[in-house]
Motif scaffolding. Structure first.
Motif, PDB file in Angstrom:
ATOM      1  N   GLY A   8       0.989  -1.341   0.338  1.00  6.14           N
ATOM      2  CA  GLY A   8      -0.148  -0.193   0.331  1.00  6.14           C
ATOM      3  C   GLY A   8       0.656   1.019  -0.163  1.00  6.14           C
ATOM      4  O   GLY A   8       0.404   2.146  -0.003  1.00  6.14           O
ATOM      5  N   GLY A   9       1.999   0.909   0.543  1.00  6.74           N
ATOM      6  CA  GLY A   9       2.871   2.693   0.219  1.00  6.74           C
ATOM      7  C   GLY A   9       3.391   2.712  -1.738  1.00  6.74           C
ATOM      8  O   GLY A   9       2.305   2.417  -2.102  1.00  6.74           O
ATOM      9  N   GLY A  10       3.669   4.111  -1.423  1.00  6.82           N
ATOM     10  CA  GLY A  10       3.721   4.914  -2.839  1.00  6.82           C
ATOM     11  C   GLY A  10       3.661   6.067  -2.848  1.00  6.82           C
ATOM     12  O   GLY A  10       4.227   6.665  -1.535  1.00  6.82           O
ATOM     13  N   SER A  11       3.792   6.889  -3.831  1.00  2.00           N
ATOM     14  CA  SER A  11       3.609   8.670  -4.107  1.00  2.00           C
ATOM     15  C   SER A  11       2.426   9.666  -3.914  1.00  2.00           C
ATOM     16  O   SER A  11       1.531   8.849  -4.766  1.00  2.00           O
ATOM     17  CB  SER A  11       4.661   9.107  -4.801  1.00  2.00           C
ATOM     18  N   LEU A  18      -3.011   7.537   2.549  1.00  2.00           N
ATOM     19  CA  LEU A  18      -2.739   5.978   2.230  1.00  2.00           C
ATOM     20  C   LEU A  18      -3.205   5.363   2.995  1.00  2.00           C
ATOM     21  O   LEU A  18      -3.523   6.193   4.458  1.00  2.00           O
ATOM     22  CB  LEU A  18      -1.127   5.850   2.030  1.00  2.00           C
ATOM     23  N   ARG A  19      -3.508   4.231   2.643  1.00  2.00           N
ATOM     24  CA  ARG A  19      -3.672   3.269   3.664  1.00  2.00           C
ATOM     25  C   ARG A  19      -2.897   1.541   3.189  1.00  2.00           C
ATOM     26  O   ARG A  19      -2.742   1.250   1.947  1.00  2.00           O
ATOM     27  CB  ARG A  19      -5.146   2.591   3.291  1.00  2.00           C
ATOM     28  N   ASP A  85       6.372  13.303   6.846  1.00  3.08           N
ATOM     29  CA  ASP A  85       5.709  11.575   7.436  1.00  3.08           C
ATOM     30  C   ASP A  85       6.809  10.820   6.206  1.00  3.08           C
ATOM     31  O   ASP A  85       6.298   8.701   6.173  1.00  3.08           O
ATOM     32  CB  ASP A  85       4.433  11.295   6.907  1.00  3.08           C
ATOM     33  N   THR A  86       7.197  11.162   4.872  1.00  3.57           N
ATOM     34  CA  THR A  86       8.233  10.218   4.526  1.00  3.57           C
ATOM     35  C   THR A  86       8.946   9.402   5.229  1.00  3.57           C
ATOM     36  O   THR A  86       9.613   9.753   5.837  1.00  3.57           O
ATOM     37  CB  THR A  86       8.964  11.213   3.002  1.00  3.57           C
ATOM     38  N   ALA A  87       8.863   8.128   4.548  1.00  2.00           N
ATOM     39  CA  ALA A  87       9.425   6.846   4.937  1.00  2.00           C
ATOM     40  C   ALA A  87       9.435   5.432   4.720  1.00  2.00           C
ATOM     41  O   ALA A  87       8.343   5.139   3.643  1.00  2.00           O
ATOM     42  CB  ALA A  87       9.554   7.074   7.043  1.00  2.00           C
ATOM     43  N   VAL A  88      10.125   5.155   5.634  1.00  2.00           N
ATOM     44  CA  VAL A  88       9.817   3.280   4.741  1.00  2.00           C
ATOM     45  C   VAL A  88       9.004   3.005   6.341  1.00  2.00           C
ATOM     46  O   VAL A  88       9.671   3.044   7.110  1.00  2.00           O
ATOM     47  CB  VAL A  88      10.703   2.138   5.205  1.00  2.00           C
ATOM     48  N   TYR A  89       7.755   1.918   5.570  1.00  2.00           N
ATOM     49  CA  TYR A  89       6.589   1.958   7.264  1.00  2.00           C
ATOM     50  C   TYR A  89       7.004   0.098   7.293  1.00  2.00           C
ATOM     51  O   TYR A  89       6.988  -0.201   6.483  1.00  2.00           O
ATOM     52  CB  TYR A  89       5.733   2.038   6.704  1.00  2.00           C
ATOM     53  N   PHE A  90       7.326   0.144   8.760  1.00  2.00           N
ATOM     54  CA  PHE A  90       7.460  -0.980   9.129  1.00  2.00           C
ATOM     55  C   PHE A  90       6.134  -1.611   9.612  1.00  2.00           C
ATOM     56  O   PHE A  90       5.927  -1.207  11.070  1.00  2.00           O
ATOM     57  CB  PHE A  90       8.738  -1.955   9.799  1.00  2.00           C
ATOM     58  N   CYS A  91       5.611  -3.216   9.164  1.00  2.00           N
ATOM     59  CA  CYS A  91       4.764  -3.621  10.126  1.00  2.00           C
ATOM     60  C   CYS A  91       5.537  -4.937  11.220  1.00  2.00           C
ATOM     61  O   CYS A  91       6.225  -5.297  10.449  1.00  2.00           O
ATOM     62  CB  CYS A  91       3.945  -4.481   9.266  1.00  2.00           C
ATOM     63  N   THR A 111       7.553  -0.678   3.438  1.00  2.00           N
ATOM     64  CA  THR A 111       7.022  -0.317   2.311  1.00  2.00           C
ATOM     65  C   THR A 111       7.127   1.105   2.230  1.00  2.00           C
ATOM     66  O   THR A 111       7.404   1.672   3.280  1.00  2.00           O
ATOM     67  CB  THR A 111       5.608  -0.573   1.897  1.00  2.00           C
ATOM     68  N   GLN A 112       7.783   1.525   1.223  1.00  2.00           N
ATOM     69  CA  GLN A 112       7.801   3.541   1.108  1.00  2.00           C
ATOM     70  C   GLN A 112       6.754   3.969   0.648  1.00  2.00           C
ATOM     71  O   GLN A 112       5.804   3.875  -0.166  1.00  2.00           O
ATOM     72  CB  GLN A 112       9.191   3.002  -0.229  1.00  2.00           C
ATOM     73  N   VAL A 113       7.149   5.017   1.798  1.00  2.00           N
ATOM     74  CA  VAL A 113       5.724   5.755   1.409  1.00  2.00           C
ATOM     75  C   VAL A 113       6.796   7.665   1.176  1.00  2.00           C
ATOM     76  O   VAL A 113       7.053   7.705   2.485  1.00  2.00           O
ATOM     77  CB  VAL A 113       5.033   6.285   2.878  1.00  2.00           C
ATOM     78  N   THR A 114       6.185   8.136   0.459  1.00  2.00           N
ATOM     79  CA  THR A 114       7.041   9.427  -0.343  1.00  2.00           C
ATOM     80  C   THR A 114       5.574  10.468  -0.862  1.00  2.00           C
ATOM     81  O   THR A 114       5.330  10.198  -1.205  1.00  2.00           O
ATOM     82  CB  THR A 114       7.642   8.830  -1.507  1.00  2.00           C
TER      83      THR A 114
END
Length: 117
Positions: A8-11, A18-19, A85-91, A111-114
């Protein structure tokens, strides 16, 4: 083998949403504390939100964490996103109670969020 996989990550433009989703396999999802963390280059990983087996939640930011035990899936709804909030998000997953200090036992690849201005 316990596996958690983020998606679900993205730009997205600032102000957007984003979810993120985290699918879990090969473990008793409903009996694990689940969490979202994020990390940017040069900074320590930080906790975003956690949710325990009783669906009690702990937030350190603006986002909403939820879980669907029937689907073994964790979510993070992110609204009004900012460039910071740009970062790599980990579960992450941890058996039973949520551990202190983010010391979860199982981690996804991220997952990358930009968020751009």
């Amino acid at each position: 083998e316990v596996q958690v996989v983020e998606s679900g990550g993205g730009s997205v433009q600032a102000g957007g949403s984003l979810r993120l989703s985290c699918g879990a396999a090969d473990f008793a999802f409903r009996y694990h504390c689940m969490g979202w963390f994020r990390q940017t280059p040069g900074k320590e990983r930080e906790e975003v939100a956690t949710i325990d087996i009783n669906t009690s939640t702990r937030y350190t930011g603006r986002f909403t964490i939820s879980r669907d035990n029937a689907k073994s899936t964790l979510y993070l709804q992110m609204n009004t996103l900012k460039p910071d909030d740009t970062a790599v998000y980990f579960c992450a997953a941890h058996p039973a109670s949520c551990p202190p200090g983010g010391s979860f036992e199982y981690w996804g690849q991220g997952t990358q969020v930009t968020v751009f201005p």
